[in-house]
Scaffold this active site. Structure first.
Site, PDB file in Angstrom:
ATOM      1  N   ARG A 197       0.475  -1.548  -0.154  1.00 25.23           N
ATOM      2  CA  ARG A 197      -0.216   0.432  -0.227  1.00 25.23           C
ATOM      3  C   ARG A 197       1.205   1.079   0.133  1.00 25.23           C
ATOM      4  O   ARG A 197       1.031   2.090  -0.708  1.00 25.23           O
ATOM      5  CB  ARG A 197      -0.699  -0.048   1.584  1.00 25.23           C
ATOM      6  CG  ARG A 197      -2.043  -1.523   1.298  1.00 25.23           C
ATOM      7  CD  ARG A 197      -3.449  -0.656   1.816  1.00 25.23           C
ATOM      8  NE  ARG A 197      -3.380   0.234   2.239  1.00 25.23           N
ATOM      9  CZ  ARG A 197      -4.603   1.360   3.249  1.00 25.23           C
ATOM     10  NH1 ARG A 197      -4.678   0.430   3.872  1.00 25.23           N
ATOM     11  NH2 ARG A 197      -4.924   2.299   2.736  1.00 25.23           N
ATOM     12  N   PRO A 237      -0.781   7.080  14.186  1.00 27.50           N
ATOM     13  CA  PRO A 237      -1.006   6.684  15.561  1.00 27.50           C
ATOM     14  C   PRO A 237      -0.227   4.881  14.590  1.00 27.50           C
ATOM     15  O   PRO A 237       0.308   5.279  14.166  1.00 27.50           O
ATOM     16  CB  PRO A 237      -2.342   6.164  14.573  1.00 27.50           C
ATOM     17  CG  PRO A 237      -2.619   5.750  13.285  1.00 27.50           C
ATOM     18  CD  PRO A 237      -1.130   7.079  13.395  1.00 27.50           C
ATOM     19  N   LYS A 288       5.291  13.689  14.459  1.00 32.63           N
ATOM     20  CA  LYS A 288       5.531  13.053  15.249  1.00 32.63           C
ATOM     21  C   LYS A 288       4.762  11.809  15.062  1.00 32.63           C
ATOM     22  O   LYS A 288       3.301  11.629  15.471  1.00 32.63           O
ATOM     23  CB  LYS A 288       4.884  13.502  16.490  1.00 32.63           C
ATOM     24  CG  LYS A 288       4.802  13.529  17.907  1.00 32.63           C
ATOM     25  CD  LYS A 288       5.217  12.174  18.546  1.00 32.63           C
ATOM     26  CE  LYS A 288       3.683  11.964  18.784  1.00 32.63           C
ATOM     27  NZ  LYS A 288       3.853  10.793  19.109  1.00 32.63           N
ATOM     28  N   PRO A 289       5.281  10.746  14.878  1.00 33.69           N
ATOM     29  CA  PRO A 289       4.803   8.732  14.868  1.00 33.69           C
ATOM     30  C   PRO A 289       4.170   8.314  16.527  1.00 33.69           C
ATOM     31  O   PRO A 289       4.591   9.531  16.988  1.00 33.69           O
ATOM     32  CB  PRO A 289       6.065   8.347  14.123  1.00 33.69           C
ATOM     33  CG  PRO A 289       7.377   9.224  14.797  1.00 33.69           C
ATOM     34  CD  PRO A 289       6.730  10.252  15.195  1.00 33.69           C
ATOM     35  N   GLU A 292       4.434   5.992  19.724  1.00 29.93           N
ATOM     36  CA  GLU A 292       5.709   6.059  20.319  1.00 29.93           C
ATOM     37  C   GLU A 292       5.642   4.500  20.010  1.00 29.93           C
ATOM     38  O   GLU A 292       6.696   3.961  20.789  1.00 29.93           O
ATOM     39  CB  GLU A 292       6.038   6.186  21.996  1.00 29.93           C
ATOM     40  CG  GLU A 292       5.193   6.105  23.162  1.00 29.93           C
ATOM     41  CD  GLU A 292       4.813   6.711  24.009  1.00 29.93           C
ATOM     42  OE1 GLU A 292       4.692   6.170  24.705  1.00 29.93           O
ATOM     43  OE2 GLU A 292       5.892   8.175  24.010  1.00 29.93           O
ATOM     44  N   GLU A 321      -8.586  11.996  11.807  1.00 29.23           N
ATOM     45  CA  GLU A 321      -8.559  11.177  10.842  1.00 29.23           C
ATOM     46  C   GLU A 321      -9.170  10.195  12.274  1.00 29.23           C
ATOM     47  O   GLU A 321      -8.291   9.266  12.557  1.00 29.23           O
ATOM     48  CB  GLU A 321      -8.245  10.635   9.847  1.00 29.23           C
ATOM     49  CG  GLU A 321      -8.158  11.071   8.589  1.00 29.23           C
ATOM     50  CD  GLU A 321      -9.649  11.147   7.527  1.00 29.23           C
ATOM     51  OE1 GLU A 321     -10.334  10.063   8.088  1.00 29.23           O
ATOM     52  OE2 GLU A 321      -9.247  11.902   6.474  1.00 29.23           O
ATOM     53  N   CYS A 339      -9.438   1.560  11.279  1.00 28.55           N
ATOM     54  CA  CYS A 339     -10.282   2.482  11.545  1.00 28.55           C
ATOM     55  C   CYS A 339     -11.539   1.418  11.355  1.00 28.55           C
ATOM     56  O   CYS A 339     -12.302   1.794  11.267  1.00 28.55           O
ATOM     57  CB  CYS A 339      -9.650   4.014  10.717  1.00 28.55           C
ATOM     58  SG  CYS A 339      -9.758   4.057   9.577  1.00 28.55           S
TER      59      CYS A 339
HETATM   60  P1  NAP Z   1      -4.109   8.199  19.835  1.00 32.69           P
HETATM   61  O1  NAP Z   1      -3.719   7.165  20.722  1.00 32.69           O
HETATM   62  O2  NAP Z   1      -5.349   8.482  19.615  1.00 32.69           O
HETATM   63  O3  NAP Z   1      -2.180   8.077  19.353  1.00 32.69           O
HETATM   64  C1  NAP Z   1      -2.165   8.709  18.290  1.00 32.69           C
HETATM   65  C2  NAP Z   1      -1.088   9.751  17.776  1.00 32.69           C
HETATM   66  O4  NAP Z   1      -1.349  11.011  19.512  1.00 32.69           O
HETATM   67  C3  NAP Z   1       0.076   8.722  18.989  1.00 32.69           C
HETATM   68  O5  NAP Z   1       1.039   9.323  17.769  1.00 32.69           O
HETATM   69  C4  NAP Z   1      -0.148   9.492  20.234  1.00 32.69           C
HETATM   70  O6  NAP Z   1       1.465   9.923  20.600  1.00 32.69           O
HETATM   71  C5  NAP Z   1      -0.191  11.380  19.581  1.00 32.69           C
HETATM   72  N1  NAP Z   1      -0.878  11.615  21.620  1.00 32.69           N
HETATM   73  C6  NAP Z   1      -0.602  11.157  22.468  1.00 32.69           C
HETATM   74  N2  NAP Z   1      -1.746  12.446  22.911  1.00 32.69           N
HETATM   75  C7  NAP Z   1      -1.634  13.254  22.117  1.00 32.69           C
HETATM   76  C8  NAP Z   1      -1.567  14.559  22.509  1.00 32.69           C
HETATM   77  N3  NAP Z   1      -2.613  15.272  23.551  1.00 32.69           N
HETATM   78  N4  NAP Z   1      -1.712  15.321  21.293  1.00 32.69           N
HETATM   79  C9  NAP Z   1      -1.390  15.306  20.152  1.00 32.69           C
HETATM   80  N5  NAP Z   1      -0.890  14.025  19.701  1.00 32.69           N
HETATM   81  C10 NAP Z   1      -1.507  13.352  20.672  1.00 32.69           C
HETATM   82  O7  NAP Z   1      -4.051   7.068  18.526  1.00 32.69           O
HETATM   83  P2  NAP Z   1      -3.724   5.351  18.980  1.00 32.69           P
HETATM   84  O8  NAP Z   1      -4.013   4.546  19.524  1.00 32.69           O
HETATM   85  O9  NAP Z   1      -2.440   5.360  18.016  1.00 32.69           O
HETATM   86  O10 NAP Z   1      -4.527   4.361  17.099  1.00 32.69           O
HETATM   87  C11 NAP Z   1      -5.494   3.153  17.252  1.00 32.69           C
HETATM   88  C12 NAP Z   1      -6.213   4.885  16.819  1.00 32.69           C
HETATM   89  O11 NAP Z   1      -6.303   5.596  15.289  1.00 32.69           O
HETATM   90  C13 NAP Z   1      -7.925   3.967  16.996  1.00 32.69           C
HETATM   91  O12 NAP Z   1      -9.307   5.061  17.438  1.00 32.69           O
HETATM   92  C14 NAP Z   1      -8.393   4.211  15.108  1.00 32.69           C
HETATM   93  O13 NAP Z   1      -9.884   3.723  14.990  1.00 32.69           O
HETATM   94  C15 NAP Z   1      -7.892   5.147  14.686  1.00 32.69           C
HETATM   95  N6  NAP Z   1      -7.624   5.334  13.164  1.00 32.69           N
HETATM   96  C16 NAP Z   1      -8.433   6.274  12.683  1.00 32.69           C
HETATM   97  C17 NAP Z   1      -7.497   6.135  11.251  1.00 32.69           C
HETATM   98  C18 NAP Z   1      -8.631   7.001  10.151  1.00 32.69           C
HETATM   99  O14 NAP Z   1      -7.971   6.928   9.018  1.00 32.69           O
HETATM  100  N7  NAP Z   1      -9.755   7.718  10.620  1.00 32.69           N
HETATM  101  C19 NAP Z   1      -6.215   6.024  10.618  1.00 32.69           C
HETATM  102  C20 NAP Z   1      -6.199   4.592  11.790  1.00 32.69           C
HETATM  103  C21 NAP Z   1      -6.774   5.115  13.464  1.00 32.69           C
HETATM  104  P3  NAP Z   1       1.717   8.703  21.748  1.00 32.69           P
HETATM  105  O15 NAP Z   1       1.997   7.482  20.769  1.00 32.69           O
HETATM  106  O16 NAP Z   1       2.503   9.185  21.584  1.00 32.69           O
HETATM  107  O17 NAP Z   1       0.565   8.473  22.970  1.00 32.69           O
END
Ligand code: NAP
Length: 470
Positions: free
Chosen positions: A98, A146, A171-172, A174, A244, A278
């Site tokens: 992809r 994420p 910022k990927p 962690e 997203e 997602c």
């Molecule tokens: P997440 O917990 O929201 O984390 C996403 C990113 O945000 C990480 O890089 C995280 O950093 C960062 N982050 C955390 N707290 C933050 C803050 N206060 N300010 C700015 N950034 C912050 O999501 P995840 O658990 O990694 O991913 C799963 C989620 O992504 C699911 O809900 C999924 O549905 C959604 N998703 C949506 C799509 C779409 O296209 N709609 C695609 C893929 C995934 P750290 O890692 O350092 O905590």
């Protein structure tokens, strides 16, 4: 593998490290040096000071070269994603494929000028002039990604930004930083000028939050959970936002469906990527007259998805991201059973492994289906008819995507018109897309602004108009 964050193309030296462990066996995979507040500020300044955007041809060449490099290293990347995420090789090889497509489409789009011309002598008050549109890069974009597609989510931000000529601070996650950093290194190797990309990891209060709040940043492009997305919306201030977010997509199976197709889509939609998409199928809404037969066949189909060592070629479901995530899945399954649901296959957690799990008689109000369950769960809810299915599908906070299995064009069109979500796929899984088609959700799944290579390039640029006497 010990990697560094990058400030404008240069590795950051630091005595603070993030350790990355394999979710399957818990052993170390690598580490990354961490950035702090000072480097966060410097990354924004480096992006804003960059005044030499490559030409369209050069941007296209960088993307094309990156694609070629990734193609020669596809297995290396697939194994790295598997090592740090626990996703099985079948999935991570697909993910690299992809990302190759994202790079190809972005390389093509970099060459395309979508400028428009408006004649001004088209009204009684008109003049002999023409208005022209052109796209200009942003000064600085922040991209936050994420864990669930460690390469492709990053590619979906960086490739369109490069095509638009916009410098990025990335910022990927962690949880999966190694893939993101190796991909950034590949882009530098392909000729991306250092100031066009910084990659930072570090404490949220020192990196992510200052990036989001900084008024010099033009755009925050975020993919992740609804909770973090809403927090970003509340703190970002006056800047462009692309959010997203999560989903709990339905697969609607109507009584005129091809049952073999419906079962195959339910299994693929629920179990691919360990259910961590997602757009994974998170609720299966089956018309009650066919529910018994559908359920029986789905249980049989689920046996074709062995869950285990993600590095084994035969494995079709690896781990979820960590043991905590698996415990959450176990909890919501137990809650549903306490409310009357029945686990027909799966449900037994081993560490971060959670096998494909079919749950029948799922009540409409249990947490497993009203919130986002990020794992290989196939919860079946029966519906009376099309109207009931659509009402139930629309009843949650989310509105990302949906799939409908039916033999009736009339019912298919009714679903396209009445489902309140960003994407509707007929006789396909909710996650179906190509990398350059518009993609994105509404309600708590996003602001309705689409991604996909072509739409994302628009987000990463401004339209300027100029007019001339003509
Ligand atoms: P997440 O917990 O929201 O984390 C996403 C990113 O945000 C990480 O890089 C995280 O950093 C960062 N982050 C955390 N707290 C933050 C803050 N206060 N300010 C700015 N950034 C912050 O999501 P995840 O658990 O990694 O991913 C799963 C989620 O992504 C699911 O809900 C999924 O549905 C959604 N998703 C949506 C799509 C779409 O296209 N709609 C695609 C893929 C995934 P750290 O890692 O350092 O905590």
């Amino acid at each position: 593998m010990n990697l560094s964050c990058y400030l404008a193309g240069k590795p950051i030296a630091s005595n603070r490290h993030l350790a990355v462990n394999n979710p399957y066996h818990g052993k170390a995979v690598g580490s990354v040096t961490l950035a702090g507040r000072e480097q966060t500020d410097a990354a924004i300044v480096e992006a804003l000071n960059w005044r030499e955007p490559p030409t369209r041809f050069q941007r296209s060449q960088i993307l094309e070269k990156a694609r070629n490099l990734l193609e020669t290293r596809n297995e290396e990347f697939a194994r790295l994603i598997t090592a740090e995420s626990g996703l099985c090789l079948r999935e991570t090889r697909y993910e690299v494929g992809r990302a190759l497509e994202v790079l190809r489409f972005a390389a093509m789009e970099a060459l395309r000028d979508d400028g428009q011309i408006f004649s001004c002598d088209v009204s009684p008050q008109g003049k002999a002039r023409k208005i022209f549109t052109l796209r200009e890069p942003l000064g600085c974009a922040v991209c936050i990604t994420p864990f669930n597609h460690p390469l492709n989510q990053v590619a979906h931000k960086l490739a369109p930004a490069i095509a638009a000529g916009t410098p990025v601070v990335l910022k990927p996650s962690e949880k999966t930083p190694l893939t993101a950093i190796r991909f950034a290194e590949l882009l530098y190797e392909a000729g991306l000028p250092g100031p066009m990309l910084s990659v930072l990891l570090g404490a949220t209060a020192e990196v992510a939050e200052p990036l989001v709040r900084d008024p010099r940043v033009d755009l925050v492009s975020f993919t992740g959970s609804g909770a973090v997305g809403k927090r970003i919306a509340a703190t970002a201030g006056y800047k462009r936002l692309v959010l997203e977010l999560g989903g709990n997509d339905p697969l609607i199976v109507l009584d005129d469906a091809d049952l073999d197709l419906a079962v195959a889509l339910a299994a693929e939609g629920s179990y691919r990527n360990s259910g961590q998409r997602c757009t994974a199928v998170k609720r299966i809404l089956v018309q009650e007259t066919i529910a018994g037969e559908f359920t029986r066949r789905l249980v049989g189909k689920s046996e074709e998805y062995p869950c285990g060592d993600p590095m084994e070629d035969a494995t079709r479901v690896g781990t979820v991201i960590d043991e905590q995530a698996a415990i959450y899945l176990e909890t919501v399954v137990k809650e549903s059973v306490a409310s009357g649901a029945r686990v027909l296959i799966g449900g037994d957690r081993r560490g971060a492994l959670f096998p494909p799990t079919v749950i029948a008689n799922v009540p409409r109000d249990c947490r497993m289906v009203t919130c986002e369950s990020f794992g290989p769960l196939a919860p079946i809810i029966t519906v009376r008819d099309l109207d009931d299915a659509i009402a139930l599908a629309n009843s949650t906070e989310y509105g990302l995507s949906s799939g409908v299995v039916t033999g009736s064009l009339e019912k298919a069109i009714a679903c396209v018109k009445r489902l309140r979500c960003g994407n509707v796929n007929i006789n396909e899984v909710p996650g179906y897309r190509v990398e350059n088609s518009p993609f994105g959700g509404i309600k708590d799944s996003g602001l309705g602004i689409k991604e996909g290579v072509i739409e994302a390039i628009k987000c990463f640029s401004f339209v300027k108009t100029f007019s001339l006497a003509w």
